[in-house]
Design an enzyme around this catalytic site. Structure first.
Site, PDB file in Angstrom:
ATOM      1  N   HIS A  56      -1.042   3.154 -10.015  1.00 49.01           N
ATOM      2  CA  HIS A  56      -1.560   1.768 -10.004  1.00 49.01           C
ATOM      3  C   HIS A  56      -1.731   1.212 -11.421  1.00 49.01           C
ATOM      4  O   HIS A  56      -2.666   0.483 -11.705  1.00 49.01           O
ATOM      5  CB  HIS A  56      -2.899   1.682  -9.239  1.00 49.01           C
ATOM      6  CG  HIS A  56      -2.774   2.050  -7.796  1.00 49.01           C
ATOM      7  ND1 HIS A  56      -2.377   1.152  -6.834  1.00 49.01           N
ATOM      8  CD2 HIS A  56      -2.965   3.219  -7.146  1.00 49.01           C
ATOM      9  CE1 HIS A  56      -2.339   1.753  -5.653  1.00 49.01           C
ATOM     10  NE2 HIS A  56      -2.684   3.018  -5.821  1.00 49.01           N
ATOM     11  N   ASN A 129      -4.928  -0.149   0.243  1.00 52.99           N
ATOM     12  CA  ASN A 129      -3.538  -0.504  -0.015  1.00 52.99           C
ATOM     13  C   ASN A 129      -3.122  -1.626   0.936  1.00 52.99           C
ATOM     14  O   ASN A 129      -3.880  -2.003   1.821  1.00 52.99           O
ATOM     15  CB  ASN A 129      -2.622   0.710   0.223  1.00 52.99           C
ATOM     16  CG  ASN A 129      -2.621   1.697  -0.940  1.00 52.99           C
ATOM     17  OD1 ASN A 129      -2.793   1.312  -2.085  1.00 52.99           O
ATOM     18  ND2 ASN A 129      -2.433   2.957  -0.631  1.00 52.99           N
TER      19      ASN A 129
END
Ligand code: NDP
Length: 486
Positions: A56, A129
């Site tokens: 990320h 997510n």
């Protein structure tokens, strides 16, 4: 444009006499080490980066608020969910997973969807997510999995052999692989995707009664995706396409919004449901546990400084408030350690005191010192517990709800090994056009794999999810579904 007529100063606040020419011995030099402004300027520049997140790394963020629209008090005592109309400020960070900071936004990858609610009882992070499931279901596999998504140690290239080798040897990944390779694997923008808490969490009400819960943020902008061709073109032309889209939408007053829903499962059902509901590679069917509306999230303010607010934002699924607890999900349990640990390494021991991370309400504890302690460090207040000087005390009404545990301590997998029904259900709910694109995308992604053994192992999994799914991919790769699989 004007910043006024302020004097430029050094970082210690002294006026700078010359910021264009370094001090030299004579006009040609050499440069003098006594130019301490030059030394400080170069040294600080060398230290401008904190290590990027291992996963990320590339992200964009925005501020906003959450407003409760439905009464869920019978399920949770969480104060920020206590009444319809209640608003809580929040910060969201969206991200890709595998690429480096600076990589293209429009790649096929899950998207991080991390929300920090600044509640009156401390921060609550929902670190999910844009997909309801994950590739693996035990945190012990995470470092290996991420190695396969990153670069080969010799070539420094992405490595389809490793990616498909790992997935084919970890069939629990099939559900997430199917979602990733479907149209939703490349969202049109961060605004046009759903968000999910993915794991099972526990909600506890004021009476101490619990339920299991799963979170769904549904985009009010509608789900929109990019085709492989358009995404590749945009990646070449504007690597920051999603970052730019989010910033511009908010700057233009077009505030993106999501409705938050939950699925609620009675605690006892976890013992009898047809699979382990804590397995993060599975969804709970919405036919069994329908979506219940909770509230609405709106993003209405851009960060003023990317590094201070987005790069230094630190989220953890362990950042919980009373009324919200964890489940035995083995992936979640590992994340409870890994997230704050990553931030302690990346940002520092006092990362939670930074303006973007610090709670908007009181923080009273006995933590002191550590690198970059930039507040008053508790001043002269009492610095240990127990004490006789009125220091902050625990509130037993906020103790974590007790829960039973059974069994023998051992390294064991999940009881349930049906990795095929849910990916098959997803395949079957897609239209014929969506299936064709899914199959085409997988064929394109698997073609570079050099070993037929890996391809055949993966075809086996697709076939078990749905024979049509497996046969079409086998055909596209110039292979046949092995006889023993049929
Ligand atoms: P339902 O028919 O009740 O729900 C189907 C779900 O699938 C909806 O949430 C829908 O979301 C979502 N969906 C539709 N198209 C796609 C797509 N192309 N990619 C990903 N998700 C999509 O059935 P079930 O609850 O029994 O689930 C059936 C299958 O749907 C599951 O096996 C799973 O793969 C998938 N799914 C299920 C979810 C769940 O929480 N139960 C969540 C997401 C996916 P939308 O309204 O946005 O179209």
């Amino acid at each position: 444009m004007s910043n006024g007529n302020k004097h430029l100063t050094t970082s210690w606040g002294a006026p700078v006499g010359d910021n264009q020419s370094s001090m030299t011995a004579g006009s040609r030099g050499p440069t003098l080490i006594q130019d301490v402004h030059l030394l400080e300027k170069l040294a600080h520049f060398n230290r401008e980066r904190v290590p990027e997140r291992v996963v990320h790394a590339k992200g964009a963020g925005a501020h906003g608020y959450f407003e409760v629209t439905n009464d869920v008090r019978k399920y949770t005592k969480a104060n920020f969910l206590s009444e319809a109309g209640k608003r809580t400020p929040l910060f969201v960070r969206f991200s890709t997973v595998a690429g480096e900071n600076g990589s293209a936004d429009t790649v096929r990858d899950p998207r991080g969807f991390a929300v920090k609610f600044y509640t009156e009882e401390g921060n609550y992070d929902l670190v999910g997510n844009n997909t309801p499931v994950f590739f693996i279901r035990d945190a012990i596999k995470f470092p290996d999995f991420i190695h396969t998504q990153k670069r080969h140690p010799q070539t420094h290239l992405k490595n389809p052999n490793a990616i498909w080798d790992f997935w084919s040897l970890s069939p629990e990944s099939l559900h997430q692989v199917t979602i990733l390779m479907s149209d939703r694997g490349i969202p049109a923008t961060f605004r046009h995707m759903h968000g999910f808490g993915s794991h099972t969490f526990k909600w506890v009400n004021a009476e101490g009664d619990g339920v299991w819960v799963k979170y769904h943020f549904k985009t009010e902008q509608g789900v929109k995706n990019l085709s492989n061709e358009v995404a590749a073109k945009i990646a070449g032309e504007n690597a920051d396409y999603h970052t730019e889209d989010l910033f511009n939408a908010i700057e233009n007053g077009d505030f993106p919004a999501w409705k938050l829903y939950v699925q609620i499962m009675p605690l006892e059902d976890a013992n009898t449901y047809r699979f382990d509901p804590f397995d993060v590679t599975k969804v709970w069917s919405q036919k069994d546990y329908p979506l219940i509306e909770v509230g609405r999230m709106v993003l209405n303010k851009n960060p003023e400084n990317y590094f201070a607010e987005v790069e230094q934002a630190t989220f953890s699924p362990g950042t919980l408030v009373p009324g919200i607890d964890v489940s035995p999900d083995k992936m979640l349990q590992g994340r409870l350690f890994a997230y704050h640990d990553a931030h302690r390494y990346r940002v520092g021991a006092n990362h939670q005191a930074l303006p973007i991370n610090r709670p908007r309400y009181e923080v009273n504890n006995y933590q002191r010192d550590g690198q970059m302690r930039f507040d008053n460090n508790g001043g002269g207040s009492v610095y240990y517990e127990p004490n006789s000087f009125g220091g902050p005390k625990e509130s037993t009404e906020n103790k974590q709800a007790a829960f039973p545990v059974t069994g023998i301590a051992d390294s064991v997998g999940y009881d349930h090994d049906d990795h095929y029904t849910q990916p098959g259900d997803l395949y079957r709910l897609l239209s014929e056009e969506e299936r064709s694109r899914l199959v085409e995308t997988i064929i394109g992604a698997m073609k570079p794999v050099e070993h037929d053994e890996i391809k055949l192992r993966q075809i086996h999994h697709f076939y078990k999810a749905d024979p049509d799914y497996g046969m079409r991919i086998a055909k596209g790769l110039g292979l046949s579904v092995p006889q023993e699989v049929k």
